[in-house]
Design a protein around this motif. Structure first.
Motif, PDB file in Angstrom:
ATOM      1  N   UNK A   1       0.857  -1.193   0.000  1.00 20.85           N
ATOM      2  CA  UNK A   1       0.000   0.000   0.000  1.00 20.85           C
ATOM      3  C   UNK A   1       0.890   1.239   0.000  1.00 20.85           C
ATOM      4  N   UNK A   2       0.730   2.147  -0.988  1.00 16.94           N
ATOM      5  CA  UNK A   2      -0.022   1.996  -2.242  1.00 16.94           C
ATOM      6  C   UNK A   2       0.654   0.969  -3.156  1.00 16.94           C
ATOM      7  N   UNK A   3      -0.140   0.200  -3.840  1.00  8.37           N
ATOM      8  CA  UNK A   3       0.407  -0.894  -4.628  1.00  8.37           C
ATOM      9  C   UNK A   3       1.396  -0.423  -5.688  1.00  8.37           C
ATOM     10  N   UNK A   4       1.071   0.682  -6.380  1.00  6.64           N
ATOM     11  CA  UNK A   4       1.893   1.117  -7.504  1.00  6.64           C
ATOM     12  C   UNK A   4       3.235   1.705  -7.070  1.00  6.64           C
ATOM     13  N   UNK A   5       3.410   1.949  -5.765  1.00  8.77           N
ATOM     14  CA  UNK A   5       4.675   2.491  -5.280  1.00  8.77           C
ATOM     15  C   UNK A   5       5.713   1.419  -4.979  1.00  8.77           C
ATOM     16  N   UNK A   6       5.328   0.160  -5.110  1.00  8.47           N
ATOM     17  CA  UNK A   6       6.215  -0.959  -4.797  1.00  8.47           C
ATOM     18  C   UNK A   6       6.403  -1.837  -6.030  1.00  8.47           C
ATOM     19  N   UNK A   7       7.541  -2.516  -6.078  1.00 15.32           N
ATOM     20  CA  UNK A   7       7.764  -3.490  -7.135  1.00 15.32           C
ATOM     21  C   UNK A   7       8.897  -4.441  -6.750  1.00 15.32           C
ATOM     22  N   UNK A   8       8.838  -5.607  -7.361  1.00 15.25           N
ATOM     23  CA  UNK A   8       9.978  -6.531  -7.286  1.00 15.25           C
ATOM     24  C   UNK A   8      10.905  -6.168  -8.435  1.00 15.25           C
ATOM     25  N   UNK A   9      12.172  -5.922  -8.111  1.00 21.56           N
ATOM     26  CA  UNK A   9      13.117  -5.525  -9.131  1.00 21.56           C
ATOM     27  C   UNK A   9      14.490  -6.095  -8.810  1.00 21.56           C
ATOM     28  N   UNK A  10      15.009  -6.908  -9.723  1.00 23.04           N
ATOM     29  CA  UNK A  10      16.355  -7.486  -9.594  1.00 23.04           C
ATOM     30  C   UNK A  10      16.546  -8.193  -8.270  1.00 23.04           C
ATOM     31  N   UNK A  11      15.536  -8.960  -7.842  1.00 21.45           N
ATOM     32  CA  UNK A  11      15.671  -9.773  -6.648  1.00 21.45           C
ATOM     33  C   UNK A  11      15.421  -9.053  -5.347  1.00 21.45           C
ATOM     34  N   UNK A  12      15.015  -7.798  -5.370  1.00 18.76           N
ATOM     35  CA  UNK A  12      14.666  -7.044  -4.172  1.00 18.76           C
ATOM     36  C   UNK A  12      13.226  -6.553  -4.311  1.00 18.76           C
ATOM     37  N   UNK A  13      12.645  -6.106  -3.203  1.00 13.52           N
ATOM     38  CA  UNK A  13      11.447  -5.288  -3.316  1.00 13.52           C
ATOM     39  C   UNK A  13      11.871  -3.856  -3.020  1.00 13.52           C
ATOM     40  N   UNK A  14      11.304  -2.931  -3.753  1.00 15.43           N
ATOM     41  CA  UNK A  14      11.755  -1.555  -3.689  1.00 15.43           C
ATOM     42  C   UNK A  14      10.553  -0.624  -3.722  1.00 15.43           C
TER      43      UNK A  14
END
Length: 825
Positions: A43-56
């Motif tokens: 939350x907010x969903x669009x502010x997070x992502x999985x990228x290159x093996x991390x969450x950011x």
């Protein structure tokens, strides 16, 4: 020295007590994507992502958080340990912080969904201002602290109503930078959150961006609840009509390298048999299935399958047997303001009452839902922003929707507009959008189509799928279920805007004082439902195959039944956002549906009411039930008595603010009952506040045998198992006849028709001078007094649409009213 000795002793005792199995969450195996996985909810969903093996996290919104759904802390005595690796990904405009929040829960209930959005816990982390914090305690970080990578560890012990906590921060090489201890009386229980930029009194948005990895949880206070997971199949919705099932599976935002297929399986005896696979739509993240030649007289379990590598994810539901020989129980639901999420008391009651169908009439989201704002552009990001809010709707109601037909229609807030005057797909620019009183869609066609697909793809195919504007989809259609024919339309998409007629200052859709003439707000070119939907309704009223009753489903009512808006003393003479304007369009629609004695169910107004329309005179048309809002945000009242407006024809219950009322546009409305909210202040308990603000739902029983329609309006905090009078809004329940929707005045009396043949044929009255249908209905039994509204000669057609047999009698008039006509098959 004594304090240090205590800390070391506590540390040794703690680790001696935490020998439980460790659970580690790593993200290296995940493809890059927005959705983190079924164990988490961001939350907010669009502010997070999985990228290159991390969450950011991008750091733009305060208190951006990832909730660990499946491993909460229990309230029992014991120990726990949490570790997370984190580091600075990008500097922000403002200082910020990173860390954990533990024991996160909402005050109203122990529900992970409520905790995700309204929960509060104890915070532990580090701040770019140069300090670490645990609860109210702070300690400075070393001057050379490496923000690129560190590990935050939090350990805890709860015993005899005493909770002891310790946080340590280690640098990348394992060196301990700081440690803080905290103890307090009481328990610690609830969710674990990863937080980017805690919301404190001096915190500002657009802080730094942090990455997270290698989350470890262990201890006997950590309880594994796999049932708390959410995804990858988030929820499903289906309809069944005329032997066709349409079902939509809702997915989260997956990655480009993730599987794009969902399989539907149907259960036959004890075996699951694959029916078909469908590709996930890239914008709406939906997969829609269509099953024809459905055997609607039996219950069939279904299962949706999503494959992630070697792992299979299942989501199960039931296609119900179509009800026969009993009243069809329809629930009307509308307007889900987020403070009531996940609406647990209301959902609990619905589960107990076990309705046959659900109708969500609009505003499945509001712009503030989730506790964060909207993103209007770019369009791909605005779609993600919408989905994050829309998923809340599915999360709240998915266990109801998976097992019964569900009708959903978008309204203005679903497409990020306070009011919508769609003007057949006319477009505004989202970059310059700053008003709700001019016609046109604010959001892009791509986003509006994504909204339509998420909410309407499972409806029966549109009556006319031709797009409007620059390729905008439409969804108006009909559905036959349980012997009831439903018309599902939009009263916003084709509607003209008030800017075409407004000559006053201020908001163009608000009329503050009486008009000199109603003609001021009327022009020949004004539309309400639009020509296409009027054509559809003219076709729908004549199609009675497998139907005994007709119901119109709209977003709002076709009248201006509210005198006060926003606040108790916020008087407003006329609101053009209501379905009472334009009157010419409203009257056209009412004349069509009156011909079929169609009853109307609507929402939108946040003001439960039951009204009977008048076209030329009071009560000469059909009835409408405006259902309560699920959770009222913006309040409205109908208080003509307080304004000194004379009331005539008050119902026998003698409730205030009821009777004949003419609105700002000259519409004649008989208000049978209205559920005004009170004046009490907001309550800290969100559910108590929802109840005070007239939140709840509508229950409509459509009895195809007696042809009676029973209406009830249930309050948010009602008890369906042990109902009390105050659980119903005043004036409910009530029962009307299907045939009351012809209106009780201005009918021309025609001869009685007696049909010598099977019971319940369809009787149509056609004006021989105009060629138009005056009325058409499936009668009860074999005798009926046909209905007309103007003098003249009529042809009466009697038919059995299932058999394709028709007989007719010509030259009938009101002069023959005392005679009887026999028609033999």
């Amino acid at each position: 020295m004594k304090k240090l000795h205590f800390a070391i002793l506590f540390f040794i005792v703690f680790w001696a007590c935490t020998k439980d199995e460790k659970t580690t969450f790593q993200f290296d195996h995940l493809n890059d994507r927005v959705w983190i996985g079924e164990d988490f909810w961001s939350v907010p969903m669009e502010n997070w992502q999985v990228k290159s093996g991390h969450i950011i996290c991008d750091g733009k919104v305060l208190n951006s958080r990832v909730n660990l759904l499946t491993h909460p802390l229990s309230a029992a005595n014991g120990t726990f340990s949490i570790r997370i690796k984190t580091g600075l990904a990008a500097n922000g405009v403002n200082p910020g912080s990173v860390g954990l929040s533990v024991g996160v829960k909402a005050i109203e209930e122990d529900d992970v969904r409520a905790a995700c959005y309204f929960g509060k816990g104890l915070n532990a982390g580090i701040h770019t201002g140069g300090f670490a914090f645990l609860g109210q305690n702070q300690i400075e970080l070393p001057d050379d602290f490496d923000w690129k990578s560190s590990t935050i560890s939090l350990t805890g012990k709860q015993s005899n109503n005493l909770t002891q906590l310790k946080m340590t921060v280690q640098s990348a090489d394992g060196t301990e930078s700081v440690r803080i201890e905290e103890s307090f009386e009481g328990e610690i229980s609830g969710l674990i959150q990863l937080v980017n930029n805690f919301q404190t009194a001096d915190a500002k948005a657009n802080g730094p961006s942090f990455w997270f990895d290698d989350l470890e949880v262990e201890g006997n206070k950590v309880i594994h609840h796999p049932g708390n997971s959410f995804g990858p199949i988030l929820f499903s919705m289906y309809t069944l009509s005329r032997g066709v099932v349409k079902l939509t599976a809702q997915l989260p935002p997956l990655g480009e390298k993730d599987s794009r297929e969902v399989e539907m399986q149907l259960k036959e005896d004890t075996d699951w048999l694959a029916y078909s696979s469908e590709t996930i739509d890239p914008d709406s993240r939906t997969a829609t299935f269509k099953v024809e030649d459905w055997q609607f007289d039996k219950e069939v379990p279904y299962r949706l399958v999503y494959r992630e590598g070697e792992k299979e994810h299942f989501y199960e539901g039931i296609i119900r047997k179509e009800p026969t020989g009993q009243p069809l129980k329809l629930v009307g639901l509308t307007c889900q303001f987020h403070y009531g999420f996940p609406y647990s008391p209301l959902v609990k009651n619905l589960n107990k009452q076990n309705p046959d169908m659900l109708y969500f009439s609009g505003d499945q989201i509001y712009e503030s839902n989730g506790g964060y704002g909207i993103i209007r552009y770019p369009e791909d990001l605005s779609i993600l922003n919408y989905l994050g809010k829309y998923y809340m709707f599915g999360w709240a109601f998915r266990d109801l929707m998976r097992d019964r037909p569900t009708i959903v229609t978008p309204d203005d807030h679903d497409v990020y507009q306070g009011n919508l005057w769609g003007a057949s797909g006319e477009q505004k620019s989202p970059e310059n959008y700053n008003t709700d009183d001019r016609q046109g869609f604010a959001q892009s066609v791509k986003m509006v189509n994504a909204v339509n697909r998420t909410q309407c793809a499972h409806l029966p195919d549109p009556y006319d799928p031709t797009t409007i504007g620059n390729g905008m989809s439409v969804w108006y259609t009909d559905l036959v279920y349980g012997g009831v024919s439903f018309a599902i339309i939009s009263d916003r998409i084709f509607k003209s805007g008030p800017d075409l007629v407004s000559t006053w200052t201020g908001r163009k859709d608000h009329i503050s004082e009486p008009l000199k003439s109603f003609s001021q707000v009327e022009k020949p070119e004004l539309k309400m439902l639009g020509d296409r939907q009027l054509d559809f309704l003219n076709s729908w009223i004549k199609d009675w195959k497998h139907a005994k009753m007709k119901v119109l489903l709209t977003q709002t009512i076709f009248a201006n039944t509210a005198t006060h808006h926003g606040s108790y003393d916020g008087y407003l003479y006329g609101d053009m956002d209501s379905g009472g304007w334009p009157k010419s369009g409203r009257d056209k629609a009412l004349k069509i549906i009156r011909k079929a004695a169609a009853f109307q169910v609507a929402g939108d107004q946040h003001l439960p009411s039951v009204i009977q329309y008048g076209i030329d005179d009071f009560q000469d048309a059909g009835w409408c039930f405006c259902t309560p809002a699920i959770a009222v945000g913006y309040q409205r009242w109908f208080r003509p008595d307080d304004l000194g407006i004379p009331v005539q024809n008050r119902p026998s219950h003698n409730l205030p603010n009821t009777g004949n009322y003419s609105d700002a546009f000259g519409n004649k409305t008989y208000v049978y009952t209205v559920g005004n909210p009170g004046r009490k202040k907001a309550d800290e308990n969100r559910y108590v506040m929802a109840n005070l603000k007239s939140s709840g739902y509508g229950l409509i029983e459509l009895d195809t045998e007696t042809r009676n329609i029973t209406l009830d309006a249930i309050r948010f905090l009602a008890d369906a198992e042990n109902p009390k009078n105050e659980d119903h809004f005043s004036g409910w329940p009530l029962t009307i006849s299907q045939f009351d929707n012809f209106g009780k005045v201005n009918q021309i009396k025609l001869p009685s028709i007696k049909v010598l043949g099977d019971a319940e044929p369809v009787v149509e009255v056609i004006n021989e001078q105009t060629g138009e249908t005056e009325s058409i209905v499936r009668i009860k039994g074999n005798e009926f007094h046909p209905v007309a509204y103007q003098k003249g000669k009529y042809t009466i057609k009697v038919s059995y649409p299932e058999k394709n047999t028709i007989k007719e009698v010509k030259g009938i008039s009101g002069d023959d009213a005392e005679s009887n006509i026999e028609i033999k098959f």
